[in-house]
Design a protein around this motif. Sequence first.
Motif, PDB file in Angstrom:
ATOM      1  N   LYS A   1     -13.064  18.413   6.564  1.00 38.18           N
ATOM      2  CA  LYS A   1     -12.456  18.229   7.847  1.00 38.18           C
ATOM      3  C   LYS A   1     -12.606  16.617   7.985  1.00 38.18           C
ATOM      4  O   LYS A   1     -13.606  15.891   7.766  1.00 38.18           O
ATOM      5  CB  LYS A   1     -13.320  18.640   9.007  1.00 38.18           C
ATOM      6  N   LEU A   2     -11.506  16.094   8.613  1.00 36.50           N
ATOM      7  CA  LEU A   2     -11.532  14.825   8.964  1.00 36.50           C
ATOM      8  C   LEU A   2     -11.283  14.519  10.634  1.00 36.50           C
ATOM      9  O   LEU A   2     -10.194  15.113  11.068  1.00 36.50           O
ATOM     10  CB  LEU A   2     -10.318  13.958   8.392  1.00 36.50           C
ATOM     11  N   LEU A   3     -12.261  14.231  11.277  1.00 38.04           N
ATOM     12  CA  LEU A   3     -12.134  14.197  12.796  1.00 38.04           C
ATOM     13  C   LEU A   3     -11.709  12.703  13.283  1.00 38.04           C
ATOM     14  O   LEU A   3     -11.945  11.748  12.677  1.00 38.04           O
ATOM     15  CB  LEU A   3     -13.637  14.430  13.565  1.00 38.04           C
ATOM     16  N   VAL A   4     -10.825  12.658  14.132  1.00 31.17           N
ATOM     17  CA  VAL A   4     -10.062  11.487  14.982  1.00 31.17           C
ATOM     18  C   VAL A   4     -10.591  11.650  16.233  1.00 31.17           C
ATOM     19  O   VAL A   4     -10.145  12.552  16.850  1.00 31.17           O
ATOM     20  CB  VAL A   4      -8.760  11.367  14.519  1.00 31.17           C
ATOM     21  N   MET A   5     -11.015  10.419  16.684  1.00 37.07           N
ATOM     22  CA  MET A   5     -11.323  10.172  18.261  1.00 37.07           C
ATOM     23  C   MET A   5     -11.241   8.729  18.502  1.00 37.07           C
ATOM     24  O   MET A   5     -11.889   7.962  17.853  1.00 37.07           O
ATOM     25  CB  MET A   5     -12.499  10.936  18.829  1.00 37.07           C
ATOM     26  N   HIS A   6     -10.885   8.221  19.576  1.00 39.73           N
ATOM     27  CA  HIS A   6     -10.697   6.901  19.993  1.00 39.73           C
ATOM     28  C   HIS A   6     -12.376   6.293  20.101  1.00 39.73           C
ATOM     29  O   HIS A   6     -12.614   5.201  19.613  1.00 39.73           O
ATOM     30  CB  HIS A   6     -10.107   6.650  21.149  1.00 39.73           C
ATOM     31  N   HIS A   7     -13.098   7.116  20.770  1.00 43.28           N
ATOM     32  CA  HIS A   7     -14.541   6.655  20.934  1.00 43.28           C
ATOM     33  C   HIS A   7     -15.375   7.209  19.851  1.00 43.28           C
ATOM     34  O   HIS A   7     -15.366   8.515  19.843  1.00 43.28           O
ATOM     35  CB  HIS A   7     -15.047   7.171  22.467  1.00 43.28           C
ATOM     36  N   ALA A   8     -16.107   6.541  19.174  1.00 39.99           N
ATOM     37  CA  ALA A   8     -16.829   6.813  18.542  1.00 39.99           C
ATOM     38  C   ALA A   8     -18.275   7.774  18.748  1.00 39.99           C
ATOM     39  O   ALA A   8     -18.615   7.372  20.070  1.00 39.99           O
ATOM     40  CB  ALA A   8     -17.642   5.843  17.498  1.00 39.99           C
TER      41      ALA A   8
ATOM     42  N   ALA B   1     -22.481  20.519  13.268  1.00 38.95           N
ATOM     43  CA  ALA B   1     -23.297  20.850  12.433  1.00 38.95           C
ATOM     44  C   ALA B   1     -23.119  22.003  11.278  1.00 38.95           C
ATOM     45  O   ALA B   1     -22.742  22.943  11.623  1.00 38.95           O
ATOM     46  CB  ALA B   1     -24.869  21.162  13.102  1.00 38.95           C
ATOM     47  N   GLY B   2     -23.495  21.651   9.948  1.00 37.16           N
ATOM     48  CA  GLY B   2     -23.173  22.745   9.109  1.00 37.16           C
ATOM     49  C   GLY B   2     -21.871  22.821   8.737  1.00 37.16           C
ATOM     50  O   GLY B   2     -21.643  23.706   7.465  1.00 37.16           O
ATOM     51  N   LYS B   3     -20.655  22.140   9.112  1.00 43.49           N
ATOM     52  CA  LYS B   3     -19.271  22.115   8.921  1.00 43.49           C
ATOM     53  C   LYS B   3     -19.106  20.965   7.846  1.00 43.49           C
ATOM     54  O   LYS B   3     -19.574  20.049   7.709  1.00 43.49           O
ATOM     55  CB  LYS B   3     -18.483  22.099  10.094  1.00 43.49           C
ATOM     56  N   PRO B   4     -18.035  21.381   7.075  1.00 36.12           N
ATOM     57  CA  PRO B   4     -17.823  20.304   5.709  1.00 36.12           C
ATOM     58  C   PRO B   4     -16.915  19.174   6.472  1.00 36.12           C
ATOM     59  O   PRO B   4     -15.771  18.815   6.030  1.00 36.12           O
ATOM     60  CB  PRO B   4     -16.758  21.067   5.133  1.00 36.12           C
ATOM     61  N   VAL B   5     -17.599  18.170   7.249  1.00 34.11           N
ATOM     62  CA  VAL B   5     -17.046  16.963   8.048  1.00 34.11           C
ATOM     63  C   VAL B   5     -17.140  15.951   7.153  1.00 34.11           C
ATOM     64  O   VAL B   5     -18.487  15.494   6.816  1.00 34.11           O
ATOM     65  CB  VAL B   5     -17.271  16.907   9.311  1.00 34.11           C
ATOM     66  N   ILE B   6     -15.931  15.443   6.566  1.00 34.39           N
ATOM     67  CA  ILE B   6     -16.259  14.199   5.640  1.00 34.39           C
ATOM     68  C   ILE B   6     -16.073  12.837   6.453  1.00 34.39           C
ATOM     69  O   ILE B   6     -16.581  11.889   5.686  1.00 34.39           O
ATOM     70  CB  ILE B   6     -15.177  14.618   4.406  1.00 34.39           C
ATOM     71  N   GLY B   7     -15.546  12.756   7.411  1.00 37.11           N
ATOM     72  CA  GLY B   7     -15.527  11.598   8.188  1.00 37.11           C
ATOM     73  C   GLY B   7     -15.061  11.637   9.589  1.00 37.11           C
ATOM     74  O   GLY B   7     -14.488  12.457   9.883  1.00 37.11           O
TER      75      GLY B   7
ATOM     76  N   TRP C   1     -23.757   8.721  10.541  1.00 36.08           N
ATOM     77  CA  TRP C   1     -24.243   9.361  11.782  1.00 36.08           C
ATOM     78  C   TRP C   1     -24.624  11.026  11.291  1.00 36.08           C
ATOM     79  O   TRP C   1     -23.640  11.799  11.150  1.00 36.08           O
ATOM     80  CB  TRP C   1     -23.009   9.793  12.725  1.00 36.08           C
ATOM     81  N   TYR C   2     -25.676  11.148  11.217  1.00 38.03           N
ATOM     82  CA  TYR C   2     -26.325  12.512  10.543  1.00 38.03           C
ATOM     83  C   TYR C   2     -25.500  12.772   9.232  1.00 38.03           C
ATOM     84  O   TYR C   2     -25.116  13.807   8.751  1.00 38.03           O
ATOM     85  CB  TYR C   2     -25.999  13.547  11.599  1.00 38.03           C
ATOM     86  N   GLY C   3     -25.333  11.755   8.429  1.00 39.42           N
ATOM     87  CA  GLY C   3     -24.888  11.938   7.051  1.00 39.42           C
ATOM     88  C   GLY C   3     -23.386  11.563   7.115  1.00 39.42           C
ATOM     89  O   GLY C   3     -22.526  11.994   6.119  1.00 39.42           O
ATOM     90  N   ILE C   4     -22.749  11.633   8.337  1.00 40.48           N
ATOM     91  CA  ILE C   4     -21.282  11.717   8.369  1.00 40.48           C
ATOM     92  C   ILE C   4     -20.726  10.291   8.688  1.00 40.48           C
ATOM     93  O   ILE C   4     -21.003   9.737   9.405  1.00 40.48           O
ATOM     94  CB  ILE C   4     -20.784  12.794   9.600  1.00 40.48           C
TER      95      ILE C   4
ATOM     96  N   GLY D   1     -16.280  12.537  -1.373  1.00 39.35           N
ATOM     97  CA  GLY D   1     -16.206  11.990  -0.006  1.00 39.35           C
ATOM     98  C   GLY D   1     -15.277  10.991   0.439  1.00 39.35           C
ATOM     99  O   GLY D   1     -14.017  11.107  -0.239  1.00 39.35           O
ATOM    100  N   LEU D   2     -15.323   9.829   1.486  1.00 36.84           N
ATOM    101  CA  LEU D   2     -14.535   9.328   1.984  1.00 36.84           C
ATOM    102  C   LEU D   2     -15.042   7.776   1.796  1.00 36.84           C
ATOM    103  O   LEU D   2     -15.945   7.422   1.896  1.00 36.84           O
ATOM    104  CB  LEU D   2     -14.398   9.403   3.410  1.00 36.84           C
ATOM    105  N   SER D   3     -13.802   6.860   1.546  1.00 36.21           N
ATOM    106  CA  SER D   3     -14.114   5.242   1.605  1.00 36.21           C
ATOM    107  C   SER D   3     -13.051   4.839   1.955  1.00 36.21           C
ATOM    108  O   SER D   3     -12.107   5.124   2.379  1.00 36.21           O
ATOM    109  CB  SER D   3     -14.220   5.100  -0.177  1.00 36.21           C
ATOM    110  N   ILE D   4     -13.288   3.341   2.734  1.00 36.82           N
ATOM    111  CA  ILE D   4     -12.374   2.629   3.234  1.00 36.82           C
ATOM    112  C   ILE D   4     -12.209   1.457   2.837  1.00 36.82           C
ATOM    113  O   ILE D   4     -13.167   0.688   2.312  1.00 36.82           O
ATOM    114  CB  ILE D   4     -12.891   2.361   4.664  1.00 36.82           C
TER     115      ILE D   4
END
Length: 289
Positions: free
Chosen positions: A155-162, A189-195, A209-212, A250-253
Amino acid sequence: MSGLLTFVHLTDLHVGDPAVQDDHLYSDTSATLAAILAEVKSLVPQPRFIVASGDLTNRGDIDSYEQLKRLIAAAELEMPVLFALGNHDRRDGFYPAMLGRTDHANAPYDHAQVIDGIHVIVLDSSVPNKVGGGFEPGQLDWLKAELDTHAELPKLLVMHHAPSLDADPSMEWESLSIADTEALRQAVAGKPVIGILSGHIHFDRVSSWYGIPVVVGIGQHAATDVTWLHEGLRMLSGASYAIGTLRPSGLSITFAPQPAERKELHSFTWGGMAEVLKKYEGDTTVAAE
């Protein structure tokens, strides 16, 4: 997901209606965006999608979104563009102009899409008439249900506010509220959120943030040639965007392009921004006297 996948992260486009003078814009944001989209189109291989993580326009009016839509169309991109809404955006301007939608004009713009094995989930963290972010009732229930959809996919989450990376109430104006940050933590929590991709902060940083990985404020900002923006933080010199790379690991920028004279602001911590703002307010007070 197998192999390598790239995408582009833009944020804080602040596009304006070219027919209206906007004294809060200090550069030609339309020209900046057009140039960046042309550069994105020239990339080889082509990124699979673009994320624009909020503050799409500066005033949130329909005509500004129509200008944004024209710029996107003129770029003739062959990839989807996923939009999040920020504190400068207005839902009643975005929906009719960008989506042709006139019903439920005040509802949060939450949506999701699977692209090449990546489950991209976009949350509307904008709060009408506020700078800081938060979630309305029902949004996190929607997120939890969406996280269970395609449960095996990253999962890749997107939101304006961190997320509020420091539990400091004085910084809530610049992030998700502390309460909503905690609710978000419990939801993922426990979901495969990669960033998590965000905008809003006018410097570039990647935090954990908690490993994300939380990508804060990376991308094309509207008025990158101005000394001070209305948020009160010094901008970077030269417009830029970021290329995100997703691998099984994982994710890199990566910044793109990399101007030789680029001034990075990685030395600022989230909590230290309060001191930056105090200095800015002090400097502007002295200048006004």
